[in-house]
Motif scaffolding. Structure first.
Motif, short mmCIF file in Angstrom:
data_model
loop_
_atom_site.label_atom_id
_atom_site.label_comp_id
_atom_site.label_asym_id
_atom_site.label_seq_id
_atom_site.Cartn_x
_atom_site.Cartn_y
_atom_site.Cartn_z
N SER A 76 0.81 -1.21 0.00
CA SER A 76 0.00 0.00 0.00
C SER A 76 0.85 1.27 0.00
CB SER A 76 -0.90 0.02 1.24
OG SER A 76 -0.13 0.32 2.41
N GLU A 77 0.20 2.35 -0.37
CA GLU A 77 0.74 3.69 -0.09
C GLU A 77 0.59 3.88 1.43
OE1 GLU A 77 2.09 5.94 -2.31
OE2 GLU A 77 1.99 4.26 -3.69
N PRO A 78 1.21 4.89 2.02
CA PRO A 78 1.04 5.12 3.46
C PRO A 78 -0.44 5.35 3.82
CG PRO A 78 2.91 6.35 2.65
CD PRO A 78 2.21 5.79 1.44
N ILE A 79 -0.88 4.67 4.87
CA ILE A 79 -2.25 4.75 5.35
C ILE A 79 -2.22 5.34 6.76
CG2 ILE A 79 -4.32 3.42 5.95
CD1 ILE A 79 -3.53 3.26 2.94
N LYS A 80 -2.97 6.43 6.96
CA LYS A 80 -2.99 7.09 8.27
C LYS A 80 -4.04 6.45 9.17
CE LYS A 80 -3.19 11.71 10.37
NZ LYS A 80 -3.03 11.18 11.66
N SER A 81 -3.63 6.16 10.41
CA SER A 81 -4.57 5.71 11.43
C SER A 81 -4.25 6.48 12.71
CB SER A 81 -4.44 4.20 11.68
OG SER A 81 -3.33 3.92 12.51
N GLU A 82 -4.97 6.18 13.77
CA GLU A 82 -4.71 6.83 15.05
C GLU A 82 -3.32 6.49 15.61
OE1 GLU A 82 -7.16 4.01 18.04
OE2 GLU A 82 -8.10 4.46 16.11
N PHE A 83 -2.67 5.45 15.05
CA PHE A 83 -1.36 5.02 15.54
C PHE A 83 -0.20 5.64 14.77
CE2 PHE A 83 -4.35 1.59 16.49
CZ PHE A 83 -4.24 1.59 17.88
N GLY A 84 -0.48 6.19 13.59
CA GLY A 84 0.57 6.75 12.76
C GLY A 84 0.31 6.37 11.31
N TYR A 85 1.39 6.17 10.56
CA TYR A 85 1.30 5.84 9.14
C TYR A 85 1.78 4.40 8.91
CZ TYR A 85 0.29 10.68 8.26
OH TYR A 85 -0.31 11.91 8.25
N HIS A 86 0.95 3.64 8.24
CA HIS A 86 1.24 2.23 7.96
C HIS A 86 1.58 2.04 6.48
CE1 HIS A 86 -1.05 1.02 11.65
NE2 HIS A 86 -1.75 2.09 11.32
N ILE A 87 2.57 1.21 6.22
CA ILE A 87 2.76 0.66 4.88
C ILE A 87 2.41 -0.81 5.04
CG2 ILE A 87 4.39 0.17 3.02
CD1 ILE A 87 6.06 2.54 4.13
N ILE A 88 1.45 -1.26 4.26
CA ILE A 88 0.91 -2.61 4.43
C ILE A 88 1.30 -3.47 3.25
CG2 ILE A 88 -1.19 -3.97 4.78
CD1 ILE A 88 -2.55 -1.22 5.50
N LYS A 89 1.74 -4.68 3.55
CA LYS A 89 2.02 -5.67 2.50
C LYS A 89 1.11 -6.87 2.74
CE LYS A 89 5.58 -8.49 0.35
NZ LYS A 89 6.99 -8.86 0.34
N ARG A 90 0.33 -7.20 1.72
CA ARG A 90 -0.57 -8.36 1.83
C ARG A 90 0.22 -9.62 1.54
NH1 ARG A 90 -6.38 -9.43 -0.13
NH2 ARG A 90 -6.55 -11.62 0.42
N GLN A 91 0.18 -10.56 2.47
CA GLN A 91 0.91 -11.82 2.36
C GLN A 91 0.02 -12.94 1.82
OE1 GLN A 91 3.67 -10.03 3.03
NE2 GLN A 91 4.56 -11.72 4.12
#
Length: 92
Positions: A76-91
């Motif tokens: 993914s592109e960076p995703i903002k949540s209440e915890f910060g910014y996530h880069i997600i890789k689907r396994q």
């Protein structure tokens, strides 16, 4: 669409950090190594960002929505949540 998916992620505080890490991934650096080095999620960071399997309703909404849209192997592109910014890789 599957009810259960497996993802890894890298969590950082700032969008600029996430974008820098994403560029490193795109230039060929290994996602897992970058997760160990940069992720502020101490639980998954030590496991190369691996969050294991989860179903809908288990993760915060922005993360979950992005993760379930990814194809296996996609990052993914960076995703903002209440915890910060996530880069997600689907396994899986």
């Amino acid at each position: 669409m599957s009810n259960k998916i497996k993802c890894s992620h890298i969590l950082v505080a700032k969008q600029s950090e996430a974008l820098t890490i994403l560029e490193k991934i795109k230039s060929g650096e290994k996602f897992g190594n970058l997760a160990k080095e940069f992720s502020t999620d101490t639980g998954s960071g030590k496991k190369e960002g691996n969050l294991g399997y989860f179903t809908k309703g288990m993760m915060v909404k922005p993360f979950e929505e992005a993760a379930f849209k990814l194809q296996v192997g996609e990052i993914s592109e960076p995703i903002k949540s209440e915890f910060g910014y996530h880069i997600i890789k689907r396994q899986g």
